[in-house]
Write an enzyme that holds these catalytic residues in place. Structure first.
Site, mmCIF file in Angstrom:
data_model
loop_
_atom_site.group_PDB
_atom_site.id
_atom_site.type_symbol
_atom_site.label_atom_id
_atom_site.label_comp_id
_atom_site.label_asym_id
_atom_site.label_seq_id
_atom_site.Cartn_x
_atom_site.Cartn_y
_atom_site.Cartn_z
ATOM 1 N N ASP A 223 0.686 -1.162 -0.103
ATOM 2 C CA ASP A 223 0.076 0.188 -0.036
ATOM 3 C C ASP A 223 0.895 1.169 -0.078
ATOM 4 O O ASP A 223 1.979 1.252 0.347
ATOM 5 C CB ASP A 223 -0.916 0.039 1.206
ATOM 6 C CG ASP A 223 -2.207 1.046 1.003
ATOM 7 O OD1 ASP A 223 -2.139 1.505 -0.078
ATOM 8 O OD2 ASP A 223 -2.817 1.055 2.081
ATOM 9 N N LYS A 224 0.276 2.396 -0.204
ATOM 10 C CA LYS A 224 0.854 3.727 -0.256
ATOM 11 C C LYS A 224 -0.016 4.461 0.558
ATOM 12 O O LYS A 224 -1.316 4.336 0.701
ATOM 13 C CB LYS A 224 0.973 4.240 -1.574
ATOM 14 C CG LYS A 224 1.075 5.719 -1.864
ATOM 15 C CD LYS A 224 -0.297 6.526 -1.954
ATOM 16 C CE LYS A 224 -0.050 8.026 -2.082
ATOM 17 N NZ LYS A 224 -1.649 8.500 -2.066
ATOM 18 N N HIS A 225 0.669 5.599 1.296
ATOM 19 C CA HIS A 225 -0.045 6.517 2.029
ATOM 20 C C HIS A 225 0.549 7.994 1.773
ATOM 21 O O HIS A 225 1.936 8.111 1.984
ATOM 22 C CB HIS A 225 -0.184 6.148 3.436
ATOM 23 C CG HIS A 225 -1.040 7.123 4.228
ATOM 24 N ND1 HIS A 225 -2.350 6.779 4.458
ATOM 25 C CD2 HIS A 225 -0.595 8.396 4.954
ATOM 26 C CE1 HIS A 225 -2.995 7.953 5.148
ATOM 27 N NE2 HIS A 225 -1.948 8.670 5.465
ATOM 28 N N SER A 226 -0.449 8.856 1.496
ATOM 29 C CA SER A 226 0.154 10.253 1.441
ATOM 30 C C SER A 226 -0.227 10.890 2.728
ATOM 31 O O SER A 226 -1.216 10.732 3.295
ATOM 32 C CB SER A 226 -0.303 10.775 0.312
ATOM 33 O OG SER A 226 -0.361 12.185 0.419
ATOM 34 N N THR B 199 -9.463 11.239 0.240
ATOM 35 C CA THR B 199 -9.726 9.975 -0.675
ATOM 36 C C THR B 199 -10.997 9.663 -0.650
ATOM 37 O O THR B 199 -11.549 9.404 -1.746
ATOM 38 C CB THR B 199 -8.630 8.901 -0.629
ATOM 39 O OG1 THR B 199 -7.397 9.511 -0.818
ATOM 40 C CG2 THR B 199 -8.826 7.981 -1.563
ATOM 41 N N ARG C 112 -8.712 15.455 16.012
ATOM 42 C CA ARG C 112 -7.574 16.203 15.301
ATOM 43 C C ARG C 112 -7.882 17.387 14.359
ATOM 44 O O ARG C 112 -7.500 18.263 14.497
ATOM 45 C CB ARG C 112 -6.423 15.504 15.017
ATOM 46 C CG ARG C 112 -5.661 14.470 15.896
ATOM 47 C CD ARG C 112 -4.845 13.579 15.113
ATOM 48 N NE ARG C 112 -4.175 13.994 14.164
ATOM 49 C CZ ARG C 112 -3.685 13.270 13.092
ATOM 50 N NH1 ARG C 112 -4.243 12.251 12.550
ATOM 51 N NH2 ARG C 112 -2.925 13.731 12.090
ATOM 52 N N SER D 72 -1.431 7.368 13.708
ATOM 53 C CA SER D 72 -2.891 7.472 12.828
ATOM 54 C C SER D 72 -2.560 6.695 11.824
ATOM 55 O O SER D 72 -3.328 5.766 11.346
ATOM 56 C CB SER D 72 -3.109 8.824 12.655
ATOM 57 O OG SER D 72 -4.353 8.878 11.761
ATOM 58 N N LYS E 190 -3.715 2.245 11.159
ATOM 59 C CA LYS E 190 -4.586 1.853 9.899
ATOM 60 C C LYS E 190 -3.748 0.875 9.107
ATOM 61 O O LYS E 190 -4.184 -0.148 8.610
ATOM 62 C CB LYS E 190 -5.153 2.819 9.044
ATOM 63 C CG LYS E 190 -5.836 3.872 9.807
ATOM 64 C CD LYS E 190 -6.665 4.865 8.918
ATOM 65 C CE LYS E 190 -5.878 5.726 8.463
ATOM 66 N NZ LYS E 190 -5.446 6.754 9.305
ATOM 67 N N LYS E 191 -2.575 1.280 8.688
ATOM 68 C CA LYS E 191 -1.771 0.534 7.667
ATOM 69 C C LYS E 191 -1.187 -0.876 8.059
ATOM 70 O O LYS E 191 -1.423 -1.834 7.610
ATOM 71 C CB LYS E 191 -0.612 1.332 7.157
ATOM 72 C CG LYS E 191 -1.113 2.459 6.528
ATOM 73 C CD LYS E 191 -1.886 1.967 5.186
ATOM 74 C CE LYS E 191 -2.315 3.391 4.495
ATOM 75 N NZ LYS E 191 -3.323 3.095 3.561
#
Length: 435
Positions: free
Chosen positions: A80-83, A120, A168, A183, A187-188
């Site tokens: 996966d990717k997260h920004s 997203t 937040r 955070s 999740k990841k």
């Protein structure tokens, strides 16, 4: 220990032990920490920080506050990717489709709008019928069938983070490195990944405004995630201007379609997407060199496989079966549309990207309070990037709003956020890789 005692310890700069952090994570789920106390705790962490051991404990406890997925039924790497978020960042859509087309599984659990940054999940919900909260069983089924699925947090995945994330947003504690790290990774890690690639945004439209802050966040995430057994690297990319030609939920879905079909590809958006896709493919073990990875990425796009896979995901989530072909058929258009024109000649030399994001929020395209409904139709498109040469009266963006008054306010706000100078500035897109 009472919530106020735990808050007091962190407020006074004292380290928290695992039991105290567990009490906070548990309190996020069972409401023994009320909203005011959660906000106070978030502010205490924002002000005092956390040691690495505390961040690891917070991440682990929030991850274990719900289900932790495993994927024994899958026969390939899970990546996966997260920004960390920015304005106009729709990379997840094309990126997941590209990488999934190369034989990698991408179970993406995405967030909603946070502060001035778009979410997203909110963007996907621009499409009528799309359900971004399927059951965990359905999510796993979709990933197995299509190699990808993009959903938002369900009630059973990292529920502690889901509540903290929303608070937040409305307590000005978004930029805390310990809270961002916990955070993202709660999740990841709950998604059962083999590897993770982080897109750490830096600039005036990012949570991290300077390179030093972005580097600190990247190192924090890479350290905590690798320590938890998930191969992780971070790429620091620029967010000193809107990423792509649009900012706003439905408008960004249109740009996604244009990108996947090849109708239009913003060079900066494409550069970030390819960089992340290559890193994901290498991390997954599909290939070991960037040149081969780029060939695979370009093939996924030119063959139409990525567009087909994205279209299939939209349908599987309850949306139309022909979204790629007729994207506006199931999305609302804004009531008012107007051009924003340059008030002087020269080069676009600077954008106050955060302010542009806040103009979208001001048009109800984002949230100013937890739980608010948003207007998916509003935002900006036809955005001219930094470096563009313009003359007086040239269109530098187009505003989409719900009323004439909102159109006038947001258009002026956008114009005020853009600087036009006599010369074009130097620009950076990819700053650094951290592994």
């Amino acid at each position: 220990m009472l919530p106020q005692e735990i808050i007091r310890l962190k407020r006074d700069g004292k380290p928290l032990n695992n039991a105290q952090i567990n009490a906070f994570a548990t309190g996020l789920v069972d409401n023994t920490f009320n909203d005011a106390q959660v906000g106070a705790m978030a502010m205490a962490i924002f002000q005092q920080g956390m040691a690495t051991e505390e961040v690891i404990a917070l991440t682990d406890n929030m991850m274990r506050s719900g289900d932790v997925l495993s994927w024994p039924e899958l026969d390939g790497p899970i990546v996966d990717k997260h920004s960390t978020g920015g304005v106009g960042d729709k990379v997840s859509f094309m990126l997941a489709a590209i990488v999934a087309s190369c034989g990698v599984y991408v179970p993406m659990i995405a967030g909603r709008g946070l502060g001035h940054t778009g979410g997203t999940s909110d963007k996907l919900e621009s499409i009528s019928g799309v359900d971004v909260q399927p059951s965990v069983d359905r999510f796993k089924q979709l990933v197995k069938q299509n190699n990808m699925a993009i959903i938002t947090q369900t009630e059973r995945l990292a529920p502690a983070d889901k509540r903290l994330y929303s608070i937040r947003d409305v307590t000005s504690t978004v930029e805390s490195i310990p809270l961002i790290t916990a955070s993202i990774l709660s999740k990841k890690l709950a998604a059962g990944l083999d590897s993770l690639v982080m897109d750490i945004k830096v600039g005036n439209g990012a949570m991290m405004a300077d390179l030093a802050g972005a580097q600190a966040l990247a190192k924090s995430i890479v350290s905590v995630a690798n320590g938890a057994g998930v191969r992780t690297q971070a790429i620091i990319t620029d967010m000193n201007q809107v990423l792509g030609f649009s900012a706003g939920n439905a408008l960004e879905m249109i740009e996604t379609v244009d990108y996947l079909t090849g109708k239009s590809r913003c060079p900066r958006l494409h550069g970030v997407t390819v960089e992340l896709a290559c890193s994901m493919l290498i991390s997954a073990g599909v290939t070991q060199d960037k040149g081969t990875a780029e060939v695979l990425v370009n093939k996924a796009l030119s063959s139409g496989q990525a567009a087909e896979r994205f279209d299939r995901m939209i349908s599987q989530l309850g949306g139309p079966t022909d979204f790629i072909e007729y994207p506006w058929k199931t999305m609302q258009k804004a009531e008012q549309v107007g051009d924003i024109v340059a008030d002087k000649s020269g080069y676009i030399s600077e954008m106050n990207t955060r302010e542009i994001g806040m103009q979208v929020v001001g048009m109800k395209g984002g949230r100013t309070a937890n739980g608010q409904q948003i207007d998916h139709s509003v935002g900006f498109n036809a955005i001219k990037p930094i470096g563009s040469k313009v003359n007086v009266g040239d269109v530098i963006a187009r505003c989409h709003a719900s009323s004439k008054q909102a159109l006038a306010i947001a258009s002026q706000g956008y114009l005020d956020a853009v600087t036009i100078s006599e010369s074009a500035p130097e620009q950076t897109l990819i700053y650094q890789h951290i592994v």
